[in-house]
Design a protein around this motif. Structure first.
Motif, short mmCIF file in Angstrom:
data_model
loop_
_atom_site.label_atom_id
_atom_site.label_comp_id
_atom_site.label_asym_id
_atom_site.label_seq_id
_atom_site.Cartn_x
_atom_site.Cartn_y
_atom_site.Cartn_z
N ALA A 125 0.84 -1.20 0.00
CA ALA A 125 0.00 0.00 0.00
C ALA A 125 0.88 1.25 0.00
O ALA A 125 0.58 2.22 -0.70
N ARG A 126 1.95 1.24 0.77
CA ARG A 126 2.87 2.38 0.79
C ARG A 126 3.53 2.56 -0.57
O ARG A 126 3.68 3.70 -1.06
N TYR A 127 3.90 1.46 -1.21
CA TYR A 127 4.50 1.51 -2.54
C TYR A 127 3.51 2.08 -3.56
O TYR A 127 3.88 2.91 -4.39
N LEU A 128 2.26 1.65 -3.48
CA LEU A 128 1.23 2.15 -4.39
C LEU A 128 1.03 3.66 -4.21
O LEU A 128 0.95 4.39 -5.19
N LEU A 129 0.97 4.11 -2.96
CA LEU A 129 0.82 5.55 -2.71
C LEU A 129 2.03 6.32 -3.21
O LEU A 129 1.90 7.44 -3.71
#
Length: 88
Positions: free
Chosen positions: A51-55
């Motif tokens: 999720a952090r990578y996607l953001l």
């Protein structure tokens, strides 16, 4: 099939609770050197990192607040709903 879905749902609920505990402990600045915090990070980081990578890819991680735990919980819930829809 219902027992398998129910077991997966319980497991995902436990993961969500661990993520929420992590969020609240981060608010209170509990040290990462704490053994409980290290275990909590080891259990939740594989879920929160995507999720952090996607953001980061979308350029939405520019603020003071980290929304990646909330996105991870949303993805977990969407995954479970898709799983229920496919298997039932």
């Amino acid at each position: 099939m219902y027992i398998i879905l129910q077991s997966i749902g319980k497991l995902l609920n436990i993961i969500e609770i661990l993520i929420l505990i992590r969020v609240f402990l981060n608010i209170f600045n509990i040290s990462g050197e704490n053994k409980f915090m290290r275990i909590l990070y080891d259990l939740t980081e594989p879920i929160i990192y995507p999720a952090r990578y996607l953001l980061n890819i979308l350029g939405l991680n520019r603020g003071m607040l980290d929304f990646s735990p909330w996105i991870a919980i949303l993805i977990i819930r969407l995954f479970y709903q898709l799983l229920v829809g496919v298997l039932l």
